[in-house]
Scaffold this active site. Structure first.
Site: not given
Lengths: 76, 231
Positions: B7, B9, B30, B47, B75, B138
């Protein structure tokens, strides 16, 4: 031939892309050109068809249609 | 094709690129209100939840057909120095970025193997290669994706499913907008090409890895980072 084997055979034909007359008890997965991924996929299809649950280690040593069929039938 | 976290980036830029070249594209987000700005099919998906993943993929299959290309991009970050990082900050980032990728790939790969064709591209990060102070969680998750992708590449190679990764450097996204100007300037200085990347430049690399032409490329990490990770 039992109804169960017919259902088993249909799964094998569908997943392994073989002819129905190739799916006989004495056939090995090797002779059907089925590799380990095919076997996993077949077991997943059989689990769904027969509503059973097969553990990973139970697949050890299963090399023939007979072996796989007996395993599934023992769980019904 | 399906893009997780599409949605905004890099995910959104990838969706726009594939849609423009004729793919039937679905993206996951999400929350239902996280709609992409353009006319792109969006399904709600968490996820970190296998049931949610299954439902989302089933919805995509019903609308667009089986997923032949997966771009696993969803992510999160939860930055902090290790000494100040709570266990949950670590495990939650792993659960979304790494295990989330596993859940979605597992769900879609079965159809790919049956079709004897499939493309999976994971969006990793330059910090997965070099590490980053303040991003242990990360970086660990993004490094983990390499092991996941390469294992999938080997497991499904016999079914003509290729699995690759892109490793973006600093890209102009919301994730970077959260940093201070000084932090962004420091990043830019570290990049040999001396600028931030554009989401569309990452999308172009993803498009290549997902193409028919990339059929002999699997298990590779394609850095799109202005030269940051060289050496």
């Amino acid at each position: 031939m039992s109804d169960n084997f017919e259902r088993f055979k249909n799964c094998a034909v569908d997943v392994l892309s073989v002819d129905a007359d190739q799916v006989v008890m004495e056939a090995t997965f090797e002779s059907l050109d089925a590799d380990s991924l095919d076997l996993v996929e077949l077991v997943m299809a059989l689990e769904e068809e027969f509503d059973v649950n097969v553990e990973e280690e139970e697949l050890d040593g299963i090399t023939t249609i007979q072996g796989a069929y007996d395993l599934i039938v023992s769980k019904i | 094709m399906l893009i997780t976290g599409g949605n905004r980036g890099i995910g959104l830029a990838t969706a726009e690129r594939f849609q423009a070249t004729g793919y039937r594209v679905a993206v996951t987000a999400r929350a239902p209100q996280d709609k992409p700005p353009k006319d792109i099919c969006v399904v709600q998906c968490d996820v970190t939840d296998s049931v949610s993943v299954d439902n989302a993929v089933s919805e995509v299959e019903a609308t667009l057909g089986a997923v032949e290309v997966l771009v696993s991009n969803a992510g999160i970050t939860r930055d902090g120095l290790v000494l100040r990082m709570r266990d949950a900050d670590f495990t939650e980032v792993l659960d979304t970025n790494l295990t989330g990728g596993f859940r979605v790939a597992k769900r879609v790969v079965k159809n790919m193997m049956r079709k004897r064709w499939g493309r999976i591209v994971f969006v990793s990060s330059v910090v997965g290669l070099g590490g980053q102070a303040g991003q242990a969680n990360y970086a660990a998750s993004k490094a983990g994706l390499t092991g996941l992708a390469r294992s999938l590449a080997k497991e499904f190679a016999a079914r003509n499913v290729t699995v690759n990764l892109v490793a973006p450097g600093p890209i102009e996204t919301d994730m970077l907008a959260a940093l201070s100007d000084a932090q962004r300037a420091a990043m830019t200085d570290a990049v040999p090409l001396a600028r931030l990347g554009k989401p569309a430049e990452v999308a172009a690399a993803i498009a290549y890895l997902a193409s028919e032409e990339a059929g002999f490329v699997t298990g590779t990490v394609l850095a799109v980072d202005g030269g940051l990770a060289m050496g």
